[in-house]
Design a protein around this motif. Structure first.
Motif, mmCIF file in Angstrom:
data_model
loop_
_atom_site.group_PDB
_atom_site.id
_atom_site.type_symbol
_atom_site.label_atom_id
_atom_site.label_comp_id
_atom_site.label_asym_id
_atom_site.label_seq_id
_atom_site.Cartn_x
_atom_site.Cartn_y
_atom_site.Cartn_z
ATOM 1 N N LEU A 38 0.822 -1.210 0.000
ATOM 2 C CA LEU A 38 0.000 0.000 0.000
ATOM 3 C C LEU A 38 0.857 1.261 0.000
ATOM 4 C CD1 LEU A 38 -2.872 -1.036 2.411
ATOM 5 C CD2 LEU A 38 -3.102 -0.410 0.003
ATOM 6 N N LYS A 39 1.923 1.249 0.784
ATOM 7 C CA LYS A 39 2.781 2.431 0.895
ATOM 8 C C LYS A 39 3.447 2.784 -0.429
ATOM 9 C CE LYS A 39 6.712 4.231 3.497
ATOM 10 N NZ LYS A 39 7.667 3.966 4.567
ATOM 11 N N TYR A 40 3.919 1.792 -1.156
ATOM 12 C CA TYR A 40 4.676 2.043 -2.375
ATOM 13 C C TYR A 40 3.895 1.747 -3.653
ATOM 14 C CZ TYR A 40 8.849 2.770 0.403
ATOM 15 O OH TYR A 40 9.759 3.267 1.291
ATOM 16 N N SER A 41 2.594 1.518 -3.544
ATOM 17 C CA SER A 41 1.836 1.094 -4.717
ATOM 18 C C SER A 41 1.884 2.091 -5.873
ATOM 19 C CB SER A 41 0.390 0.781 -4.337
ATOM 20 O OG SER A 41 -0.251 1.935 -3.848
ATOM 21 N N LYS A 42 1.768 3.359 -5.581
ATOM 22 C CA LYS A 42 1.808 4.366 -6.657
ATOM 23 C C LYS A 42 3.197 4.429 -7.278
ATOM 24 C CE LYS A 42 -2.250 6.668 -6.021
ATOM 25 N NZ LYS A 42 -3.324 6.104 -6.738
ATOM 26 N N LYS A 43 4.210 4.385 -6.425
ATOM 27 C CA LYS A 43 5.588 4.490 -6.895
ATOM 28 C C LYS A 43 6.014 3.227 -7.656
ATOM 29 C CE LYS A 43 8.594 6.599 -3.999
ATOM 30 N NZ LYS A 43 9.672 6.710 -2.998
ATOM 31 N N ALA A 44 5.583 2.067 -7.175
ATOM 32 C CA ALA A 44 5.991 0.803 -7.784
ATOM 33 C C ALA A 44 5.337 0.575 -9.140
ATOM 34 C CB ALA A 44 5.643 -0.355 -6.852
ATOM 35 N N GLY A 45 4.136 1.083 -9.301
ATOM 36 C CA GLY A 45 3.434 0.908 -10.567
ATOM 37 C C GLY A 45 2.439 -0.232 -10.515
ATOM 38 N N GLU A 46 1.450 -0.127 -11.375
ATOM 39 C CA GLU A 46 0.351 -1.090 -11.376
ATOM 40 C C GLU A 46 0.811 -2.510 -11.679
ATOM 41 O OE1 GLU A 46 -3.908 -1.761 -13.596
ATOM 42 O OE2 GLU A 46 -3.168 0.271 -13.350
ATOM 43 N N LYS A 47 1.747 -2.680 -12.599
ATOM 44 C CA LYS A 47 2.204 -4.032 -12.934
ATOM 45 C C LYS A 47 2.863 -4.714 -11.741
ATOM 46 C CE LYS A 47 2.829 -3.675 -17.883
ATOM 47 N NZ LYS A 47 3.758 -3.748 -19.002
ATOM 48 N N THR A 48 3.712 -3.995 -11.038
ATOM 49 C CA THR A 48 4.393 -4.588 -9.881
ATOM 50 C C THR A 48 3.400 -4.916 -8.776
ATOM 51 O OG1 THR A 48 6.447 -3.432 -10.406
ATOM 52 C CG2 THR A 48 6.203 -4.242 -8.157
ATOM 53 N N VAL A 49 2.457 -4.032 -8.535
ATOM 54 C CA VAL A 49 1.451 -4.274 -7.500
ATOM 55 C C VAL A 49 0.587 -5.475 -7.884
ATOM 56 C CG1 VAL A 49 -0.587 -3.345 -6.323
ATOM 57 C CG2 VAL A 49 1.417 -1.886 -6.699
ATOM 58 N N TYR A 50 0.107 -5.488 -9.108
ATOM 59 C CA TYR A 50 -0.741 -6.592 -9.553
ATOM 60 C C TYR A 50 0.019 -7.915 -9.520
ATOM 61 C CZ TYR A 50 -4.013 -9.290 -12.383
ATOM 62 O OH TYR A 50 -4.875 -10.248 -12.841
ATOM 63 N N THR A 51 1.265 -7.896 -9.972
ATOM 64 C CA THR A 51 2.086 -9.103 -9.956
ATOM 65 C C THR A 51 2.316 -9.577 -8.524
ATOM 66 O OG1 THR A 51 3.169 -8.373 -11.976
ATOM 67 C CG2 THR A 51 4.265 -10.097 -10.738
ATOM 68 N N SER A 52 2.554 -8.655 -7.614
ATOM 69 C CA SER A 52 2.730 -9.009 -6.204
ATOM 70 C C SER A 52 1.466 -9.648 -5.646
ATOM 71 C CB SER A 52 3.092 -7.767 -5.382
ATOM 72 O OG SER A 52 4.298 -7.215 -5.826
ATOM 73 N N LEU A 53 0.319 -9.107 -6.028
ATOM 74 C CA LEU A 53 -0.951 -9.693 -5.584
ATOM 75 C C LEU A 53 -1.154 -11.081 -6.183
ATOM 76 C CD1 LEU A 53 -3.240 -6.538 -5.800
ATOM 77 C CD2 LEU A 53 -2.520 -7.725 -3.715
ATOM 78 N N LEU A 54 -0.807 -11.255 -7.437
ATOM 79 C CA LEU A 54 -0.900 -12.586 -8.051
ATOM 80 C C LEU A 54 -0.048 -13.584 -7.274
ATOM 81 C CD1 LEU A 54 -0.669 -11.751 -11.866
ATOM 82 C CD2 LEU A 54 -2.645 -12.735 -10.682
ATOM 83 N N LEU A 55 1.154 -13.188 -6.939
ATOM 84 C CA LEU A 55 2.033 -14.079 -6.175
ATOM 85 C C LEU A 55 1.449 -14.373 -4.794
ATOM 86 C CD1 LEU A 55 5.533 -12.619 -7.088
ATOM 87 C CD2 LEU A 55 4.524 -14.768 -7.898
#
Length: 145
Positions: A38-55
């Protein structure tokens, strides 16, 4: 290329994803994962956040083998590790190592990501960010049918 991009490329070439995953498994905790994401979601980008959630949701699937779960927990542990190869607060390149580790883990366990897992990740993205249109595009790019 500027100095930051040169440094990023150099760091990423030296990065050994498997070694980082192996060494960071012990640092994984659910509450730290959610807080960091949540803290870095904007900075990390949607692909990284979505991929992290998939994992994350793949690791919760009882049908996924333990070896795949250990890879996932190591990658997510690296994501939440307070000390990274490249500290997260550094502009532009700070999250590059995290994204690389997450992408590497995704490709290691990609065969274990099923439709219900994608739906759970999609639903979480929607609850955080509204109705993003890119999830299906991300699925097409990251997860072959």
């Amino acid at each position: 290329m500027n100095k930051h991009e040169d440094n990023k490329d150099e760091w990423l070439q030296k990065l050994d994803p498997q070694a980082q995953i192996e060494s960071s498994r012990i640092h994984y905790f659910d509450d730290k994962f959610w807080s960091k994401l949540l803290k870095y979601s904007k900075k990390a980008g949607e692909k990284t956040v979505y991929t992290s959630l998939l994992l994350y949701f793949t690791a919760q699937n009882p049908a996924v083998p333990k070896s795949a779960k250990l890879t996932i927990l190591g990658a997510l542990g690296y994501l939440i590790l307070p000390i990274d190869v490249i500290p997260d607060f550094i502009p532009v390149i700070g999250l590059a190592d995290d994204a690389s580790i997450i992408a590497y883990a995704l490709y290691q366990v990609i065969s274990h990501i099923d439709e219900p897992t994608k739906q759970r990740a999609h639903n979480k993205m929607n609850s955080w960010f509204g109705q993003p249109d890119e999830n299906s595009e991300i699925n097409d790019q990251l997860l072959p049918k």
